[in-house]
Design a protein around this motif. Structure first.
Motif, short mmCIF file in Angstrom:
data_model
loop_
_atom_site.label_atom_id
_atom_site.label_comp_id
_atom_site.label_asym_id
_atom_site.label_seq_id
_atom_site.Cartn_x
_atom_site.Cartn_y
_atom_site.Cartn_z
N ALA A 124 0.81 -1.21 0.00
CA ALA A 124 0.00 0.00 0.00
C ALA A 124 0.85 1.25 0.00
CB ALA A 124 -0.94 0.00 1.21
N LEU A 125 1.86 1.30 0.87
CA LEU A 125 2.65 2.52 1.04
C LEU A 125 4.12 2.18 0.98
CD1 LEU A 125 0.72 4.15 4.03
CD2 LEU A 125 0.61 4.84 1.64
N GLU A 126 4.89 3.16 0.60
CA GLU A 126 6.33 2.99 0.62
C GLU A 126 6.82 2.94 2.06
OE1 GLU A 126 8.09 6.06 -1.61
OE2 GLU A 126 7.26 5.42 -3.53
N PRO A 127 7.83 2.15 2.38
CA PRO A 127 8.28 2.02 3.76
C PRO A 127 8.75 3.34 4.35
CG PRO A 127 9.26 0.32 2.36
CD PRO A 127 8.58 1.28 1.46
N ASP A 128 9.29 4.22 3.55
CA ASP A 128 9.85 5.47 4.05
C ASP A 128 9.06 6.65 3.51
OD1 ASP A 128 11.48 7.06 5.48
OD2 ASP A 128 13.07 7.15 3.99
N SER B 114 2.65 10.44 -5.56
CA SER B 114 4.03 10.25 -5.10
C SER B 114 4.31 11.04 -3.84
CB SER B 114 5.00 10.66 -6.22
OG SER B 114 4.86 12.03 -6.52
N GLN B 115 3.67 12.22 -3.67
CA GLN B 115 3.92 13.03 -2.49
C GLN B 115 3.25 12.46 -1.25
OE1 GLN B 115 5.95 15.55 -1.99
NE2 GLN B 115 6.68 15.41 -4.10
N ILE B 116 2.10 11.81 -1.40
CA ILE B 116 1.44 11.23 -0.23
C ILE B 116 2.01 9.86 0.14
CG2 ILE B 116 -0.69 12.45 -0.71
CD1 ILE B 116 -1.88 9.89 -1.78
N GLY B 117 2.97 9.37 -0.63
CA GLY B 117 3.67 8.16 -0.24
C GLY B 117 3.37 6.93 -1.05
N LEU B 118 2.50 7.01 -2.05
CA LEU B 118 2.22 5.84 -2.88
C LEU B 118 3.32 5.66 -3.92
CD1 LEU B 118 -1.62 6.20 -3.48
CD2 LEU B 118 -0.46 4.66 -1.91
N ASN B 119 3.68 4.41 -4.14
CA ASN B 119 4.70 4.09 -5.14
C ASN B 119 4.05 4.09 -6.52
OD1 ASN B 119 6.95 3.27 -6.48
ND2 ASN B 119 7.04 1.23 -5.59
N VAL B 120 4.37 5.10 -7.33
CA VAL B 120 3.71 5.27 -8.62
C VAL B 120 4.40 4.49 -9.73
CG1 VAL B 120 2.84 7.55 -8.01
CG2 VAL B 120 5.07 7.35 -9.09
N ALA B 121 5.55 3.90 -9.46
CA ALA B 121 6.24 3.15 -10.52
C ALA B 121 5.41 1.96 -11.01
CB ALA B 121 7.61 2.69 -10.02
N PRO B 122 4.83 1.13 -10.11
CA PRO B 122 3.96 0.06 -10.63
C PRO B 122 2.75 0.59 -11.37
CG PRO B 122 4.60 -0.36 -8.34
CD PRO B 122 5.02 1.03 -8.65
N LEU B 123 2.20 1.72 -10.92
CA LEU B 123 1.04 2.28 -11.62
C LEU B 123 1.42 2.71 -13.02
CD1 LEU B 123 -0.55 4.41 -8.76
CD2 LEU B 123 -1.26 2.16 -9.56
N LEU B 124 2.56 3.39 -13.15
CA LEU B 124 2.98 3.84 -14.48
C LEU B 124 3.31 2.66 -15.38
CD1 LEU B 124 5.25 6.86 -13.50
CD2 LEU B 124 2.91 6.91 -14.36
N THR B 125 3.98 1.64 -14.82
CA THR B 125 4.29 0.46 -15.62
C THR B 125 3.02 -0.25 -16.09
OG1 THR B 125 6.33 0.19 -14.34
CG2 THR B 125 5.56 -1.71 -15.62
N GLY B 126 2.08 -0.42 -15.16
CA GLY B 126 0.81 -1.06 -15.55
C GLY B 126 0.05 -0.24 -16.56
N ALA B 127 0.05 1.11 -16.38
CA ALA B 127 -0.65 1.95 -17.35
C ALA B 127 0.01 1.87 -18.72
CB ALA B 127 -0.67 3.40 -16.84
N GLY B 128 1.38 1.81 -18.76
CA GLY B 128 2.07 1.69 -20.04
C GLY B 128 1.74 0.38 -20.74
N ILE B 129 1.76 -0.71 -19.97
CA ILE B 129 1.45 -2.01 -20.57
C ILE B 129 0.01 -2.05 -21.06
CG2 ILE B 129 1.22 -4.47 -20.07
CD1 ILE B 129 3.55 -4.16 -18.11
N MET B 130 -0.89 -1.50 -20.26
CA MET B 130 -2.30 -1.50 -20.66
C MET B 130 -2.50 -0.62 -21.90
SD MET B 130 -5.63 -0.52 -18.37
CE MET B 130 -5.17 -1.82 -17.20
N GLY B 131 -1.82 0.53 -21.94
CA GLY B 131 -1.93 1.39 -23.12
C GLY B 131 -1.41 0.73 -24.37
N ALA B 132 -0.27 0.00 -24.24
CA ALA B 132 0.27 -0.71 -25.41
C ALA B 132 -0.68 -1.80 -25.87
CB ALA B 132 1.64 -1.30 -25.07
N ALA B 133 -1.29 -2.52 -24.91
CA ALA B 133 -2.23 -3.59 -25.29
C ALA B 133 -3.46 -3.01 -25.97
CB ALA B 133 -2.62 -4.38 -24.04
#
Length: 828
Positions: free
Chosen positions: A108-112, A600-619
């Protein structure tokens, strides 16, 4: 309400008391026993809040060396330990974080991150609240001694007999005294009515005099008086009214004093009967002490009630010494009658507790609970009179237009909030024996008022500056049309944001004034600085996004206006067509950037979201190639201005009028009324008939004997005649151009010519041209080619071969146009 008289007989004679044990317990048990207050650690060492000073160490040694004090100290610790819930021992398994929970938190949240730090702070806060709740419950743990005492007194026959005997005799005397007081009160009703009647008569005479003075003042001002004279006269009237009000209070005072003395007579009679009854039980010390205590407590409570009742006098407004309505007077006197009863009960308990062998700590716990109930009743009373008090605290009407006084008037409506806090804080300081607690309360109250006033003044200045910033004058609006509407749209959101920032800053400063290190937390703490950085980053991201959005929209709109004013209507129409697409793409990009920044400022890791959005957009792009092709082709079609709404085009094998253009499809309506929706991926070429001009091609066959020059002059004369017609002259752009004879053979000669028309009008012009041309050719006798034929006929015998000419056929128009004639969409 924090100090009450206590007779010496209510506590043991020894110098050691439970209240002296409390500082030592605070040193030994920390913050577990008492709520944290700023003044408690005043005597502690600076390096550690729980460090023990030399004086406190000497006190502890004195307690341990004295057997009697040590035993008392042991009993006190045992009682507190029995009253407090025991904490479960921490085990390694419980202390360690379960792997599953840890993994879930990592997802859910980044450790730091800020979110994880906030969760940690909330957990710490929850533990602190639990500790404070236990400390608060410990204040009433000694109430168990009251139940133990009650059971002990009732189980012992001698104690039970002494208790019932003392209170029975005292109750009998008190009942007799109350009956005597009631009888005398009934007898004094007529004198009280007489006092009220005299006060009413004096009030009437005073009102008559005030009305006469007011009439004289009104008559002294002539109708044509100047403004200065009227101002002076108004000031005199106000002075006269103040004098009348002062005189009214002075005249009411003797009647109020006489009213008070009259009502004190029954109380005096009650005291006399009570003291006489106590003297009658001279051989029973307990009954005498109980009687005197109850009589004194009742008389004191009754006297305090009568003092307030004399000022308000709910049943006699003419002798009331304050400006209050009848309803307010009734409410205050009714509640005051209840509130004064609690101190009397406390006095009785503090006096009679030790007389009947009630443990001192039980007496203190019982008094503490009763005083808490008194403070809660005061809080309810504050809530009950909040509206009346707020109305009385409002500034005068002449100050209502001032922003500062208007703010004070609104602040006065919330007076009950600090009053309730102040009321409960007084009890908390008294109940916990906090050192410097009252000084902390007064200091905090003053600082709170100062912070609120300064915050309000600062908010007025900032809101004024913001209002001037968002105010668009007429000159700026003339230069940038629509800017005022956009500023008015964003002004409420900007004001709310500024209000939120001011409330946040005020809350932080208030917490700092209350002794909570909020400034250090937000300026130097790791979590606080990250929260501030996150809030600032989000605000900056939203501000930049709004600025980019508005600047881009303004630039596009200005470009459209520039095209329209410079007679580039086609470019303006093309830009208006593409404008929604550009706005949609720009808004999508801005929303994605702001969302990613916020997450990203509230602590959520957006890298998986961006990766998933990129893969979904390509599909999605791979699975909908045709749709993507529609969008891309449509965008370039619109950008290149291939067509516009209203054009007659041929696309995808369909000819018709363009009714609608989108980023993906083209909608055409044919001459038959059918609507064709064609995706741009199916459009390979576009033939636009509505651009610049059209050319009417004239091509037909004539007989070889015709003079080409004569035919050419006929063709040109027909076009020239149409150009003189008011209906067709605007539609024809050029004269007829004879291109010559394209072909000549046995079938005739092919004459070719052309002339230009306006866009989209060639069908109408060509139909009218051929109509006039046919009539002209018939009138001029123009010959069309006649086909020949060979007839071979047998007539009974040998008949010579006859080569002849077929019967002349009716002239026909054999011209061949390169394309079939189409109806004019603008006129058919």
């Amino acid at each position: 309400m924090s100090v009450f008289p206590v007779r010496g007989s209510s506590f043991p004679r020894a110098g050691w008391r439970p209240c002296r044990v409390m500082p030592i317990l605070a040193l030994l048990l920390g913050s577990l026993l008492l709520p944290a207050m700023p003044g408690r650690a005043a005597d502690a060492a600076p390096s550690s809040p729980s460090a023990m000073t030399a004086q406190q160490a000497q006190q502890v040694l004195g307690v341990l060396n004295d057997p009697q004090k040590r035993a008392e100290f042991t009993r006190t610790l045992t009682a507190i330990a029995n009253g407090l819930p025991q904490a479960a021992p921490a085990t390694p398994a419980a202390a360690a974080t379960p792997p599953a929970a840890s993994d879930k938190s990592d997802v859910a949240l980044e450790p730091d991150s800020v979110g994880s730090d906030v969760l940690d702070e909330l957990s710490t806060m929850r533990n602190g609240i639990v500790r404070q709740a236990r400390s608060f419950a410990a204040l009433f743990a000694d109430l168990a001694f009251v139940g133990h005492w009650f059971r002990t007194e009732l189980s012992d026959p001698a104690s039970r007999h002494a208790l019932f005997d003392a209170f029975g005799q005292a109750g009998l005397v008190i009942l007799l005294a109350l009956a005597a007081e009631r009888g005398l009160s009934i007898a004094l009703r007529r004198p009280l009515s007489s006092i009220t009647a005299r006060a009413v008569e004096a009030e009437r005479r005073l009102n008559q005099r005030a009305a006469q003075v007011q009439a004289e003042d009104s008559a002294s001002v002539p109708p044509g008086a100047s403004q200065a004279e009227r101002t002076v006269e108004d000031t005199r009237r106000q002075d006269d009214r103040k004098q009348v009000e002062t005189l009214r209070i002075i005249r009411r005072f003797p009647f109020s004093l006489l009213h008070l003395l009259t009502k004190l007579l029954p109380v005096a009679l009650f005291l006399g009967v009570g003291y006489a009854g106590a003297a009658f039980f001279g051989d029973n010390d307990q009954a005498e002490l109980v009687t005197l205590t109850l009589a004194n407590a009742y008389a004191a409570a009754r006297g305090m009630y009568l003092l307030v009742e004399t000022v308000l006098v709910p049943k006699s407004p003419t002798i009331r010494l304050c400006r209050a309505s009848d309803r307010t007077a009734r409410i205050i006197t009714r509640w005051w009658n209840v509130l004064v009863a609690m101190p009397s009960i406390v006095v009785c308990l503090s006096t009679l507790g030790g007389l009947f062998h009630l443990a001192p700590r039980g007496t203190e716990a019982l008094i503490r609970a009763l005083v808490l109930a008194e403070h809660l009743m005061i809080a309810v009373f504050i809530w009950r009179i909040r509206h009346q008090m707020a109305a009385s605290l409002q500034p005068p009407a002449r100050f209502q237009k001032s922003a500062f006084w208007l703010f004070l008037g609104r602040l006065a409506q919330l007076w009950w909030l600090p009053a309730m806090v102040f009321d409960l804080a007084l009890w908390l300081v008294w109940a916990t024996h906090t050192r410097g607690g009252y000084a902390w309360i007064w200091r905090t109250t003053v600082l709170t008022i100062i912070v609120i006033v300064v915050s309000r003044v600062l908010s007025l200045l900032l809101f004024g500056a913001q209002n001037r910033l968002f105010h668009i004058n007429d000159d700026v609006e003339a230069r940038y049309p629509g800017l005022r509407a956009r500023a008015d749209y964003y002004y409420p959101y900007a004001r709310r944001s500024l209000s939120a920032l001011l409330v946040f800053a005020t809350a932080v400063i208030l917490l700092q004034a209350w002794g909570i290190p909020a400034l250090s937390f937000f300026l130097h703490g790791e979590l606080g600085t990250r929260i501030i950085a996150a809030i600032l980053s989000i605000l900056i991201a939203f501000t930049v996004a709004i600025v980019v959005w508005e600047v881009a929209n303004a630039a596009l709109q200005n470009q459209v206006n520039r095209y329209e004013t410079s007679e580039q209507v086609s470019r303006a129409i093309r830009l208006r067509t593409v404008l929604p697409i550009i706005r949609t793409v720009l808004l999508t990009v801005i929303v994605i950037i702001v969302a990613v920044t916020t997450l990203s400022q509230i602590g959520l890791n957006v890298a998986p979201l961006l990766t998933g959005a990129g893969i979904m957009g390509a599909a999605i792009a791979f699975g909908s190639q045709s749709l993507v092709k529609d969008f891309i082709t449509g965008f370039f079609m619109l950008v290149e201005n291939a067509m516009q709404v209203g054009d007659w085009v041929t696309a995808g094998g369909v000819s018709g009028t363009v009714e609608h253009l989108s980023i993906r499809t083209l909608r055409l309506r044919t001459t038959s009324g059918d609507v064709h929706i064609i995706p741009f991926s199916s459009v390979t070429s576009i033939a636009n008939t509505s651009r610049d001009y059209n050319v009417v091609i004239v091509s037909f066959m004539l007989d070889l004997s015709e003079n080409p020059d004569r035919v050419a002059s006929i063709l040109a004369d027909v076009v020239a005649g149409m150009r003189t017609d008011d209906l067709f002259a605007p539609l024809i752009l050029s004269d007829f151009t004879f291109l010559g004879v394209d072909n000549a053979d046995g079938n005739g000669a092919k004459f070719v010519g052309s002339f230009r028309t306006t866009p989209g009008s060639k069908w109408r012009v060509s139909r009218e041209y051929y109509r006039r041309l046919g009539l002209r050719m018939v009138a001029e006798g123009v010959k069309f080619p006649i086909p020949t034929s060979i007839s071979m006929m047998t007539n009974f015998g040998a008949t010579p071969l006859m080569i002849g000419q077929a019967e002349p056929a009716a002239p026909a128009n054999t011209n061949t146009a390169p394309a079939p004639l189409q109806p004019d969409p603008s006129h058919d």
